[in-house]
Write a protein that holds these residues in place. Structure first.
Motif, PDB file in Angstrom:
ATOM      1  N   GLY A   1       6.131  -5.698  -9.928  1.00 15.72           N
ATOM      2  CA  GLY A   1       5.811  -4.179 -10.428  1.00 15.72           C
ATOM      3  C   GLY A   1       4.201  -4.576 -10.313  1.00 15.72           C
ATOM      4  N   LEU A   2       3.471  -4.446  -9.360  1.00 12.56           N
ATOM      5  CA  LEU A   2       2.323  -4.526  -9.019  1.00 12.56           C
ATOM      6  C   LEU A   2       1.680  -3.313  -9.632  1.00 12.56           C
ATOM      7  N   ARG A   3       2.379  -2.138  -9.188  1.00  9.66           N
ATOM      8  CA  ARG A   3       1.735  -0.866  -9.645  1.00  9.66           C
ATOM      9  C   ARG A   3       0.201  -0.442  -9.234  1.00  9.66           C
ATOM     10  N   VAL A   4      -0.059  -0.538  -7.781  1.00 11.82           N
ATOM     11  CA  VAL A   4      -1.223  -0.382  -7.297  1.00 11.82           C
ATOM     12  C   VAL A   4      -1.265   0.833  -6.587  1.00 11.82           C
ATOM     13  N   GLY A   5      -0.467   1.703  -6.616  1.00  8.82           N
ATOM     14  CA  GLY A   5      -0.290   2.981  -6.028  1.00  8.82           C
ATOM     15  C   GLY A   5      -0.117   2.579  -4.468  1.00  8.82           C
ATOM     16  N   VAL A   6       0.697   1.690  -4.121  1.00 13.72           N
ATOM     17  CA  VAL A   6       0.909   1.471  -2.903  1.00 13.72           C
ATOM     18  C   VAL A   6       2.690   1.500  -2.573  1.00 13.72           C
ATOM     19  N   SER A   7       3.230   2.335  -2.034  1.00 12.65           N
ATOM     20  CA  SER A   7       4.848   2.212  -1.837  1.00 12.65           C
ATOM     21  C   SER A   7       5.008   1.665  -0.453  1.00 12.65           C
ATOM     22  N   ALA A   8       6.256   1.160  -0.457  1.00 15.40           N
ATOM     23  CA  ALA A   8       6.493   0.613   0.807  1.00 15.40           C
ATOM     24  C   ALA A   8       6.278   1.595   2.056  1.00 15.40           C
ATOM     25  N   ARG A   9       6.662   2.900   2.065  1.00 15.32           N
ATOM     26  CA  ARG A   9       6.228   3.918   3.148  1.00 15.32           C
ATOM     27  C   ARG A   9       4.791   3.854   3.408  1.00 15.32           C
ATOM     28  N   LEU A  10       3.949   3.708   2.502  1.00 14.46           N
ATOM     29  CA  LEU A  10       2.516   3.783   2.641  1.00 14.46           C
ATOM     30  C   LEU A  10       2.082   2.423   3.368  1.00 14.46           C
TER      31      LEU A  10
ATOM     32  N   GLY B   1      -0.752   5.892 -17.067  1.00 18.15           N
ATOM     33  CA  GLY B   1      -0.210   5.956 -15.832  1.00 18.15           C
ATOM     34  C   GLY B   1      -0.399   4.752 -15.047  1.00 18.15           C
ATOM     35  N   HIS B   2      -0.300   4.629 -13.655  1.00 16.45           N
ATOM     36  CA  HIS B   2      -0.130   3.822 -13.063  1.00 16.45           C
ATOM     37  C   HIS B   2      -1.254   3.937 -11.806  1.00 16.45           C
ATOM     38  N   GLY B   3      -1.646   2.906 -11.086  1.00 13.13           N
ATOM     39  CA  GLY B   3      -2.430   3.058  -9.888  1.00 13.13           C
ATOM     40  C   GLY B   3      -3.847   3.660 -10.340  1.00 13.13           C
ATOM     41  N   LYS B   4      -4.408   4.918  -9.885  1.00 10.49           N
ATOM     42  CA  LYS B   4      -5.495   5.491 -10.079  1.00 10.49           C
ATOM     43  C   LYS B   4      -5.539   6.092 -11.490  1.00 10.49           C
TER      44      LYS B   4
END
Length: 529
Positions: free
Chosen positions: A144-153, A414-417
């Motif tokens: 769960g790194l949760r840096v706003g990067v999905s597998a799709r991205l 929240g997560h990411g930004k």
């Protein structure tokens, strides 16, 4: 790549707003890092790395051995995130000057070290790292790194870096494994395209655009085919000599949660459909399907009480024949013939909806809520099956949303930004006895300016804390839009909302005038009377 370098990438991803900027960071990282480090990092970002021995409880025990228990408790309660708390509170042993480990060294050691020796291994690494790298290490080993990067991205970034179409990458993605050496060799022109042979791999789905009023005028009824938009989750069924898998719309392998569907896939084909829980001939509410989602295994009782089925929409591949270039009408005929010939258990074909004009179709859509259906899908009869969201080929025409006025009860960062903002909001309505009970959680629908205002309000009006969650004064009313209300044993209110989002902040409305629970219960579909 050393762990500090990976930590720097994670930090930049967290604090870099915007999709394009994240893609630029990933492209540069793929270009600069050697194998297998970049592949291991890619696996971590896409949550393909799991370490069974290094559990959060073990991390807490390691820190407890170095930290005053009350200081640890207070710090964890204040910060609310295990990895962040460990990164900040850890006190390295004096005299430690070993170089930080590579990502590949971390992975290899966690996979080969006996479980009893892992606490000492982790403590040794933590002693060599600064706070940022400690955070990255704990996130890496616990997931769960949760840096706003999905597998799709990540796959889009690979496509942009390599000039290989993302659709091609997605079709081999499930046929390669971390650290993705063969994938990177192919993308960099050093080796041929990985051949998944007959392995069950994911094919990118065709997606629809929302149909707006401005689009309707340009449509001719005779060009279009209509289907009901069922209230489940979109899935792809892939089966053949190399195995069977059930994928979500994002390419996640969800086979383990639905063994009865996997058992019924005794065919060689790739199919597109909707996963549902069925009660005889009736589609059960989405809340029933939720009982089965996100599970690594299911019990016999769950299989009996929440039986899954798939309503088929399309056929992509039949045996060795790729049908995606064919027009929808031809694929539909092939699907019906295939289903009649194979007759797989737990699967039926979603019926086409007959109509002779768009006005007639609009009337059918207006009745979708009474039938507990999300709305309609419109598909051009001559449209091939193409990956992604190509405008003008498929439309989704959902029924109008419902709304309720609810009171903000709890907030979480929240997560990411948005990790520094209180952006996830739990809201509730009033019960007859005057108690406020939760009915859902939302983290979308507001503007950046509204988010900044809400974040300040939460911080200034907190009355209690539960780890990362803040309870707030009863002072803000949201108008919440949602697709459906459903009975739920997981909520104290007994009801949950489907796809809730914040339509607006009702600063004009006193909290005492928010909606009552009985008004929400009256909106529940398929409610026993």
């Amino acid at each position: 790549m050393s762990l500090p370098a990976f930590a720097e990438l994670l930090e930049r991803l967290v604090f870099t707003p915007g999709r394009n900027a994240k893609l630029a960071l990933l492209r540069q990282w793929f270009a600069d890092q050697p194998d297998p480090e970049r592949g291991i990092g890619l696996a971590a970002l896409t949550e393909e790395l799991t370490f069974s021995a290094a559990k959060p409880a073990m991390i807490r025990e390691i820190v407890a051995a170095r930290t005053d228990p009350e200081l640890w408790r207070m710090s964890y309660d204040y910060v609310g995130d295990l990895a962040e708390t460990v990164a900040l509170i850890w006190q390295p042993r004096a005299g430690v000057n070993a170089p930080p480990p590579l990502l590949s060294e971390v992975v290899e050691a966690l996979e080969t070290t006996p479980k009893a020796e892992i606490p000492a291994l982790l403590a040794g690494w933590l002693d060599t790292l600064d706070a940022g790298a400690r955070l990255a290490l704990i996130k890496l080993v616990t997931g769960g790194l949760r840096v706003g990067v999905s597998a799709r991205l990540a796959r889009v970034a690979l496509a942009e870096w390599s000039d290989v179409a993302v659709e091609e990458i997605e079709e081999v993605w499930h046929g390669v494994e971390p650290p993705y050496t063969t994938l990177f060799q192919w993308l960099s022109g050093q080796a041929p395209r990985p051949d998944p042979r007959e392995a069950p791999v994911f094919r990118p789905l065709m997606l629809a655009h929302p149909l707006e009023e401005a689009d309707i005028a340009a449509l001719r009824a005779e060009d279009w085919r209509a289907e009901w938009k069922w209230d489940g989750i979109r899935v792809q069924l892939t089966a053949g000599p190399g195995g069977r898998k059930l994928f979500s719309r994002g390419g996640e392998d969800i086979s383990a949660a639905f063994p009865e569907i996997l058992a019924a896939m005794e065919f060689h084909a790739v199919l597109d459909g909707e996963l549902l829980v069925m009660r005889g001939e009736e589609v059960a509410p989405f809340a029933d399907l939720q009982q089965r989602l996100n599970r690594k295994s299911v019990t016999a009782r769950m299989l009996k009480e929440h039986p899954a089925s798939v309503r088929l929409y399309d056929i992509l591949i039949d045996g060795e024949e790729d049908l995606r270039p064919l027009p929808f009408d031809a694929r539909r005929a092939r699907l019906e013939a295939w289903h009649g010939r194979v007759a797989p258990a737990r699967m039926d074909v979603s019926p086409l909806v007959a109509f002779d004009s768009l006005d007639a179709l609009a009337r059918l859509r207006d009745g979708a809520r009474a039938a507990s259906i999300e709305g309609l899908m419109l598909k051009r009869g001559d449209a091939p099956y193409v990956a992604g969201r190509v405008k003008g080929l498929w439309w989704k025409w959902k029924r109008d949303p419902l709304t309720v006025d609810a009171v903000l009860m709890y907030a979480q960062r929240g997560h990411g930004k948005r990790s520094s903002f209180y952006s996830d909001y739990t809201f509730g309505v009033w019960r007859e006895d005057g108690e406020l009970v939760p009915i859902g959680k939302a983290y979308s629908g507001y503007t950046d300016e509204e988010l900044a205002w809400l974040d300040r309000w939460v911080r200034n009006n907190t009355v209690n804390r539960f780890g990362p969650v803040r309870e707030v004064e009863r002072g803000v009313v949201f108008e919440v839009a949602f697709d459906a209300a459903q009975l739920s044993s997981r909520h104290k209110s007994g009801v949950a909302l489907r796809f809730p989002r914040i339509a607006r902040i009702r600063r004009d409305k006193p909290v005492e005038e928010a909606d009552r629970l009985e008004a929400v219960l009256a909106l529940v579909e398929n409610r026993p009377r």
